[in-house]
Design an enzyme around this catalytic site. Structure first.
Site, short mmCIF file in Angstrom:
data_model
loop_
_atom_site.label_atom_id
_atom_site.label_comp_id
_atom_site.label_asym_id
_atom_site.label_seq_id
_atom_site.Cartn_x
_atom_site.Cartn_y
_atom_site.Cartn_z
N ALA A 187 -1.28 10.42 1.18
CA ALA A 187 0.11 10.33 1.67
C ALA A 187 0.91 8.88 1.14
CB ALA A 187 0.04 10.15 3.27
N THR A 188 2.11 9.18 1.13
CA THR A 188 2.70 8.01 0.46
C THR A 188 2.68 6.78 1.37
OG1 THR A 188 4.38 9.58 -0.60
CG2 THR A 188 4.96 7.31 -0.26
N LEU A 190 -2.08 0.70 1.05
CA LEU A 190 -3.14 0.30 0.10
C LEU A 190 -2.57 -0.72 -1.06
CD1 LEU A 190 -4.75 3.84 -0.46
CD2 LEU A 190 -5.81 1.87 0.50
N GLU A 212 -0.03 -2.76 -0.42
CA GLU A 212 0.16 -4.02 0.47
C GLU A 212 -1.22 -4.59 0.58
OE1 GLU A 212 3.84 -4.75 2.82
OE2 GLU A 212 3.04 -2.88 3.76
N GLY A 265 5.12 -8.60 4.55
CA GLY A 265 6.06 -7.74 3.59
C GLY A 265 7.49 -7.91 3.91
N HIS A 308 5.99 7.51 -5.97
CA HIS A 308 5.04 8.08 -5.80
C HIS A 308 5.02 9.46 -6.91
CE1 HIS A 308 1.57 9.67 -2.68
NE2 HIS A 308 1.33 10.06 -4.39
N ARG A 328 6.70 -10.20 -0.54
CA ARG A 328 6.40 -10.91 0.74
C ARG A 328 6.88 -12.19 0.81
NH1 ARG A 328 2.39 -7.81 2.71
NH2 ARG A 328 1.51 -9.25 3.95
#
Length: 130
Positions: free
Chosen positions: A37-38, A44, A46, A65, A72, A116
């Site tokens: 999934a996007t 992941l 991040e 963030g 994608h 961030r």
């Protein structure tokens, strides 16, 4: 003080995951197909940015963030091994800029950027409203 941190462009991290059913678009509700999934891919990416800077922020500091771009590009089915790498590319005061890439074998699955901002953990949490 923020100036005492040891943050520098080039800091990086890599993580390797195997796509599980819990990682799929069907499971997280972002689609109806059994592929990575996007939103999970973003989480992941991040995580990799957080790992890239490790403990360099010093006591009492964390990063949050604030901005993301993500392309994608290819689907990764359950069982695929995906490596996500992130690199700190710029430090501008409290703002940290990262690039990331996700690969499934030799194919690029996704690319993007994460921004961030460094915050004082206690002050940040104290500012939250219920």
């Amino acid at each position: 003080m923020l100036t005492r941190m040891t943050l520098a462009p080039g800091m990086n991290a890599r993580l390797l995951i195997m796509v599980e059913r819990d990682d799929t678009a069907m499971k997280v509700g972002s689609g109806d197909v059994p592929v990575l999934a996007t939103p999970r891919l973003l989480a992941l990416a991040e995580r990799a940015t957080v790992q890239a800077i490790g403990d360099a922020l010093g006591p009492g500091r964390t990063s949050v963030g604030t901005k993301v771009t993500l392309e994608h590009l290819a689907a990764s089915p359950v069982g695929a091994h995906v490596e996500i790498s992130a690199e700190l590319t710029a430090v501008e005061g409290r703002r940290l800029s990262f690039v990331f890439t996700a690969r499934d074998r030799d194919s690029v699955v996704a690319t993007g950027t994460v921004e961030r901002v460094i915050v004082d953990r206690e002050r940040f949490l104290a500012g939250l409203t219920r």
